[in-house]
Design an enzyme around this catalytic site. Sequence first.
Site, short mmCIF file in Angstrom:
data_model
loop_
_atom_site.label_atom_id
_atom_site.label_comp_id
_atom_site.label_asym_id
_atom_site.label_seq_id
_atom_site.Cartn_x
_atom_site.Cartn_y
_atom_site.Cartn_z
N ASN A 64 0.87 -1.19 0.00
CA ASN A 64 0.00 0.00 0.00
C ASN A 64 0.90 1.23 0.00
O ASN A 64 1.50 1.56 1.01
CB ASN A 64 -0.89 -0.06 1.25
CG ASN A 64 -1.70 1.21 1.45
OD1 ASN A 64 -1.81 2.04 0.55
ND2 ASN A 64 -2.27 1.36 2.65
N LYS B 209 0.05 4.25 -0.15
CA LYS B 209 -0.62 5.42 0.43
C LYS B 209 -0.44 6.61 -0.53
O LYS B 209 -0.43 6.41 -1.73
CB LYS B 209 -0.09 5.70 1.83
CG LYS B 209 -0.11 4.41 2.69
CD LYS B 209 0.12 4.64 4.14
CE LYS B 209 0.03 3.30 4.86
NZ LYS B 209 0.14 3.42 6.30
N HIS C 116 -9.40 1.13 5.46
CA HIS C 116 -8.08 1.31 6.08
C HIS C 116 -8.22 2.26 7.27
O HIS C 116 -9.02 3.19 7.23
CB HIS C 116 -7.10 1.88 5.04
CG HIS C 116 -5.69 1.88 5.56
ND1 HIS C 116 -5.23 2.85 6.41
CD2 HIS C 116 -4.67 1.01 5.38
CE1 HIS C 116 -3.96 2.58 6.72
NE2 HIS C 116 -3.60 1.46 6.11
N GLU D 277 -6.55 4.65 8.25
CA GLU D 277 -6.36 6.08 7.95
C GLU D 277 -7.64 6.68 7.36
O GLU D 277 -7.96 7.84 7.58
CB GLU D 277 -5.16 6.26 7.02
CG GLU D 277 -3.85 6.10 7.79
CD GLU D 277 -2.68 5.58 6.99
OE1 GLU D 277 -2.73 5.60 5.75
OE2 GLU D 277 -1.71 5.12 7.62
N GLU E 255 -5.04 -4.90 11.16
CA GLU E 255 -4.00 -3.89 11.33
C GLU E 255 -4.27 -3.11 12.61
O GLU E 255 -5.09 -2.17 12.62
CB GLU E 255 -4.01 -2.92 10.15
CG GLU E 255 -3.78 -3.57 8.81
CD GLU E 255 -3.23 -2.57 7.80
OE1 GLU E 255 -2.11 -2.74 7.36
OE2 GLU E 255 -3.94 -1.60 7.50
N GLY F 190 2.56 2.54 10.78
CA GLY F 190 3.45 3.67 10.53
C GLY F 190 4.19 4.15 11.77
O GLY F 190 4.77 5.23 11.77
N SER G 148 3.70 -1.76 10.40
CA SER G 148 5.16 -1.73 10.58
C SER G 148 5.84 -3.05 10.22
O SER G 148 6.81 -3.44 10.86
CB SER G 148 5.52 -1.29 12.00
OG SER G 148 5.06 0.03 12.25
N GLY H 281 4.84 1.51 4.43
CA GLY H 281 6.13 2.15 4.16
C GLY H 281 7.15 1.26 3.45
O GLY H 281 7.77 1.68 2.45
P1 PGA Z 1 2.98 0.52 7.63
O1 PGA Z 1 1.49 0.66 7.08
O2 PGA Z 1 3.52 -0.79 7.09
O3 PGA Z 1 3.71 1.71 7.07
O4 PGA Z 1 2.90 0.52 9.12
C1 PGA Z 1 0.66 -0.46 7.01
C2 PGA Z 1 -0.67 -0.05 6.45
O5 PGA Z 1 -1.12 1.06 6.75
O6 PGA Z 1 -1.31 -0.80 5.72
#
Ligand code: PGA
Length: 263
Positions: free
Chosen positions: A18, A20, A105, A107, A176, A182, A222, A244
């Site tokens: 992803n 983002k 998600h 976010e 998640e 993140g 993460s 990320g």
């Molecule tokens: P992250 O994001 O690996 O940067 O923690 C995971 C996600 O939001 O799907």
Amino acid sequence: MRRNTEEGRLRRKHVIGNWKMNLPAVGMDHYLKALSEWSISDSVSLTVAPPFPFLSELRADADLHNLECDVAAQNCSDRPFGAFTGEVSAAMVKLTGASRVIVGHSERRTIFGESDAEVAASAVSAALEGLAPIVCIGEPLWIREEGSVYEFLRSQLQASLNDFDADANELVLAYEPIWAIGTGRNATPEIASETIGTVRECLARVYSDAVAARVPILYGGSVSPENAAELAAGDGVDGFLVGGASLDAAAFRVIYEAVAARL
Ligand code: PGA
């Protein structure tokens, strides 16, 4: 009810990147060229989710490089069409050549205020267009500290899949935990595996044992080249939703290979 490892072998594994609201620093073409050098296993599906304007280009570039990869949108509207400035419908996503869509998600839920009902409607809209939804769920830190993870996930899962026909569509779930996204603070392999067991149990209650046994449940939050092997070894972990680390092809490769190594 913990599903055993034997049953887990029957489910297809997934590694989903992803991006983002980011693009890989090396550019999309270099990135996809690097991915095309991986050995892609039939049993571990690879998906990349770029921002909306890059869906078609990513699909075309992946084909150009003979890369066996699915393309996913990071969201789709819960409405079919109309005066909804800034929204993108599932039908429009479908026209780009994408085959999956991430919905719910954290976010989207926390920053843009998407409700469980909207997530559920987006999942249904995606499926109606033949897009396979990747439905995200996960608890905030205070819920974990309070000890009510099961109740929270069950109610979020039920409300986010309301009206969704899990028998007719290729559903993928991503667990998640919000405190791990993140933050560089991944769930321990024990927490990831145990909570995925909890999500599977919720799925069985909401649908049936057969659906719970069939739907892949990924971990996200993460995931990195350093922790992927340990997390992938967890019972019931059917792959990863990677934020990320998916922007760097070399890091993403280590994560993909960690999942493939568990077969
Ligand atoms: P992250 O994001 O690996 O940067 O923690 C995971 C996600 O939001 O799907």
